[in-house]
Design a protein around this motif. Structure first.
Motif, PDB file in Angstrom:
ATOM      1  N   THR A   1      62.768  24.454 -10.291  1.00 41.42           N
ATOM      2  CA  THR A   1      61.656  25.574 -10.343  1.00 41.42           C
ATOM      3  C   THR A   1      60.666  25.154 -11.188  1.00 41.42           C
ATOM      4  O   THR A   1      60.840  23.975 -11.815  1.00 41.42           O
ATOM      5  N   GLU A   2      59.616  25.712 -11.328  1.00 40.46           N
ATOM      6  CA  GLU A   2      58.567  25.252 -12.079  1.00 40.46           C
ATOM      7  C   GLU A   2      59.141  25.147 -13.581  1.00 40.46           C
ATOM      8  O   GLU A   2      58.346  24.675 -14.624  1.00 40.46           O
ATOM      9  N   ASP A   3      60.161  25.828 -14.002  1.00 38.98           N
ATOM     10  CA  ASP A   3      60.589  25.875 -15.434  1.00 38.98           C
ATOM     11  C   ASP A   3      61.953  25.250 -15.533  1.00 38.98           C
ATOM     12  O   ASP A   3      62.560  25.610 -16.614  1.00 38.98           O
ATOM     13  N   PHE A   4      62.501  24.674 -14.553  1.00 38.53           N
ATOM     14  CA  PHE A   4      63.922  24.345 -14.649  1.00 38.53           C
ATOM     15  C   PHE A   4      64.005  23.008 -13.825  1.00 38.53           C
ATOM     16  O   PHE A   4      63.637  22.795 -12.746  1.00 38.53           O
ATOM     17  N   ARG A   5      64.507  22.022 -14.797  1.00 33.06           N
ATOM     18  CA  ARG A   5      64.425  20.544 -14.303  1.00 33.06           C
ATOM     19  C   ARG A   5      65.801  20.063 -14.283  1.00 33.06           C
ATOM     20  O   ARG A   5      66.509  20.249 -15.262  1.00 33.06           O
ATOM     21  N   ARG A   6      66.109  19.279 -13.217  1.00 31.25           N
ATOM     22  CA  ARG A   6      67.655  18.661 -13.204  1.00 31.25           C
ATOM     23  C   ARG A   6      67.288  16.925 -13.281  1.00 31.25           C
ATOM     24  O   ARG A   6      66.416  16.328 -12.646  1.00 31.25           O
ATOM     25  N   VAL A   7      68.105  16.406 -14.226  1.00 33.77           N
ATOM     26  CA  VAL A   7      68.183  14.971 -14.346  1.00 33.77           C
ATOM     27  C   VAL A   7      69.202  14.336 -14.261  1.00 33.77           C
ATOM     28  O   VAL A   7      70.401  14.738 -14.648  1.00 33.77           O
ATOM     29  N   HIS A   8      69.428  13.337 -13.065  1.00 32.08           N
ATOM     30  CA  HIS A   8      70.575  12.710 -12.595  1.00 32.08           C
ATOM     31  C   HIS A   8      70.723  11.287 -13.679  1.00 32.08           C
ATOM     32  O   HIS A   8      69.803  10.813 -14.029  1.00 32.08           O
ATOM     33  N   LEU A   9      72.098  11.199 -14.060  1.00 35.49           N
ATOM     34  CA  LEU A   9      72.143  10.222 -14.928  1.00 35.49           C
ATOM     35  C   LEU A   9      73.428   9.625 -14.630  1.00 35.49           C
ATOM     36  O   LEU A   9      74.654   9.832 -14.098  1.00 35.49           O
TER      37      LEU A   9
ATOM     38  N   ALA B   1      59.732  34.893 -14.312  1.00 34.20           N
ATOM     39  CA  ALA B   1      59.620  35.088 -12.689  1.00 34.20           C
ATOM     40  C   ALA B   1      60.557  34.142 -11.926  1.00 34.20           C
ATOM     41  O   ALA B   1      61.095  34.489 -11.244  1.00 34.20           O
ATOM     42  N   SER B   2      60.320  32.952 -12.350  1.00 34.06           N
ATOM     43  CA  SER B   2      60.940  31.683 -11.689  1.00 34.06           C
ATOM     44  C   SER B   2      62.457  31.578 -11.817  1.00 34.06           C
ATOM     45  O   SER B   2      63.118  30.956 -11.075  1.00 34.06           O
ATOM     46  N   ASP B   3      63.108  32.411 -12.814  1.00 34.78           N
ATOM     47  CA  ASP B   3      64.725  32.867 -13.025  1.00 34.78           C
ATOM     48  C   ASP B   3      64.955  33.107 -11.730  1.00 34.78           C
ATOM     49  O   ASP B   3      66.337  33.070 -11.500  1.00 34.78           O
ATOM     50  N   GLU B   4      64.439  33.771 -10.795  1.00 36.74           N
ATOM     51  CA  GLU B   4      64.950  34.408  -9.460  1.00 36.74           C
ATOM     52  C   GLU B   4      65.241  33.349  -8.717  1.00 36.74           C
ATOM     53  O   GLU B   4      65.989  33.440  -7.714  1.00 36.74           O
ATOM     54  N   GLN B   5      64.834  32.180  -8.939  1.00 30.80           N
ATOM     55  CA  GLN B   5      65.042  30.848  -7.877  1.00 30.80           C
ATOM     56  C   GLN B   5      65.961  29.978  -8.390  1.00 30.80           C
ATOM     57  O   GLN B   5      66.255  29.171  -7.999  1.00 30.80           O
ATOM     58  N   LEU B   6      66.564  30.320  -9.398  1.00 29.41           N
ATOM     59  CA  LEU B   6      67.651  29.295 -10.378  1.00 29.41           C
ATOM     60  C   LEU B   6      68.923  29.109  -9.127  1.00 29.41           C
ATOM     61  O   LEU B   6      69.044  30.143  -8.546  1.00 29.41           O
ATOM     62  N   PRO B   7      69.369  27.863  -9.368  1.00 30.37           N
ATOM     63  CA  PRO B   7      70.618  27.810  -8.682  1.00 30.37           C
ATOM     64  C   PRO B   7      72.082  28.232  -9.045  1.00 30.37           C
ATOM     65  O   PRO B   7      72.730  27.848  -9.447  1.00 30.37           O
ATOM     66  N   PHE B   8      72.060  29.937  -8.686  1.00 25.65           N
ATOM     67  CA  PHE B   8      73.081  30.300  -9.016  1.00 25.65           C
ATOM     68  C   PHE B   8      74.336  29.731  -7.769  1.00 25.65           C
ATOM     69  O   PHE B   8      74.095  29.677  -6.869  1.00 25.65           O
ATOM     70  N   ARG B   9      75.717  29.326  -8.449  1.00 25.73           N
ATOM     71  CA  ARG B   9      76.571  29.384  -7.616  1.00 25.73           C
ATOM     72  C   ARG B   9      77.516  30.514  -7.064  1.00 25.73           C
ATOM     73  O   ARG B   9      78.765  30.326  -7.903  1.00 25.73           O
ATOM     74  N   VAL B  10      77.047  31.306  -6.727  1.00 25.13           N
ATOM     75  CA  VAL B  10      77.703  32.700  -6.580  1.00 25.13           C
ATOM     76  C   VAL B  10      78.151  32.885  -5.183  1.00 25.13           C
ATOM     77  O   VAL B  10      77.422  32.556  -4.204  1.00 25.13           O
ATOM     78  N   ASP B  11      79.191  33.312  -4.762  1.00 23.92           N
ATOM     79  CA  ASP B  11      79.861  33.687  -3.428  1.00 23.92           C
ATOM     80  C   ASP B  11      79.705  35.275  -3.634  1.00 23.92           C
ATOM     81  O   ASP B  11      80.676  35.761  -4.274  1.00 23.92           O
ATOM     82  N   PRO B  12      79.238  35.835  -2.767  1.00 22.36           N
ATOM     83  CA  PRO B  12      79.145  37.254  -2.526  1.00 22.36           C
ATOM     84  C   PRO B  12      80.415  37.878  -2.170  1.00 22.36           C
ATOM     85  O   PRO B  12      80.754  38.911  -2.542  1.00 22.36           O
ATOM     86  N   ALA B  13      81.358  37.042  -1.811  1.00 18.97           N
ATOM     87  CA  ALA B  13      82.560  37.377  -1.378  1.00 18.97           C
ATOM     88  C   ALA B  13      83.466  37.874  -2.498  1.00 18.97           C
ATOM     89  O   ALA B  13      84.406  38.702  -2.680  1.00 18.97           O
TER      90      ALA B  13
END
Length: 242
Positions: A29-37, A158-170
């Protein structure tokens, strides 16, 4: 790069040093960045990874070494790779993440990361976190994907709504709670809901808390002293200071 007096202390505490190399980045997101290493031999040296595993990463601030804890995201012991996720704001870590490119390196020290779920494993999880602890929250949910979990997640943008949550609705219920009054609103929300969710018998529950330091302390004290959960059924770690 020297690590100053903090590095000396960590060495005395048997911290182990590694150097990671950037292989790529993603702007989640505009406020959340992933760095691969690449892991610099970390996962081979430790025999793999455990849920919420973290290391102390070294950055430069005003010409001085400065360390912050980061959770390993999707560690792959065979390939010797993982990622870090950064909630971007002011500070040396965010500046490094914004500028990171393939081939860049960063030093880290492994010290203080131990975590295991209680035995027997909990039948219910109650998780309280925010953007800084989201990688650890996701790691915990990945470790026990079928365990029912209620998550309170404090949002600041506001961008926190787009964060990659690993939730399973079940299996998972996610409550987003806007940050107000320096975290007091989150504390109030949890206090209003948790007793009813725990019920009279909380022996099968596990509460995991990782917010800013003062919020974490307030909630940890509450669940231990007022709700009576035993020490082995509560994990609490302050992830940042306002």
């Amino acid at each position: 790069m020297g690590h100053g007096w903090e590095g000396v202390v960590l060495k005395l505490m048997r911290g182990r040093d590694f150097t990671f190399t950037v292989t790529g980045t993603e702007q989640v997101t505009e406020d959340f960045r992933r760095v691969h290493l690449t892991d610099g031999g970390l996962l081979a040296a430790t025999g793999g990874a455990h849920p919420t595993m973290w290391v102390r990463v070294w950055f430069q601030r005003d010409g001085k070494p400065h360390q912050r804890g980061f959770t390993l995201v999707d560690p792959d012991p065979v390939a010797g790779r993982f990622s870090f996720e950064f909630a971007l704001h002011g500070g040396a870590a965010s500046e490094w993440a914004r500028a990171a490119k393939p081939g860049d390196t960063v030093d880290a020290t492994l010290q203080g990361t131990g975590f295991t779920l209680p035995d027997p494993a909990p039948a219910r999880l109650f998780v309280i976190g925010d953007a800084a602890s989201l990688p650890a929250v996701n790691s915990l949910l990945d470790a026990v994907p079928a365990t029912p979990a209620t998550i309170w997640f404090e949002t600041t943008r506001a961008s926190d709504e787009q964060l990659p949550f690993r939730v399973d609705p079940a299996h998972h219920t996610l409550h987003r709670v806007p940050r107000r009054d320096a975290g007091a609103h989150l504390v109030d929300e949890v206090k209003a809901a948790l007793p009813g969710l725990l019920g009279e018998d909380s022996s099968d529950a596990y509460v995991w808390i990782a917010c800013d330091t003062s919020t974490t302390r307030a909630l940890s004290s509450y669940v231990r002293r007022e709700l009576g959960l035993s020490k082995d059924r509560v994990h609490a770690l302050g992830y940042w200071r306002p």
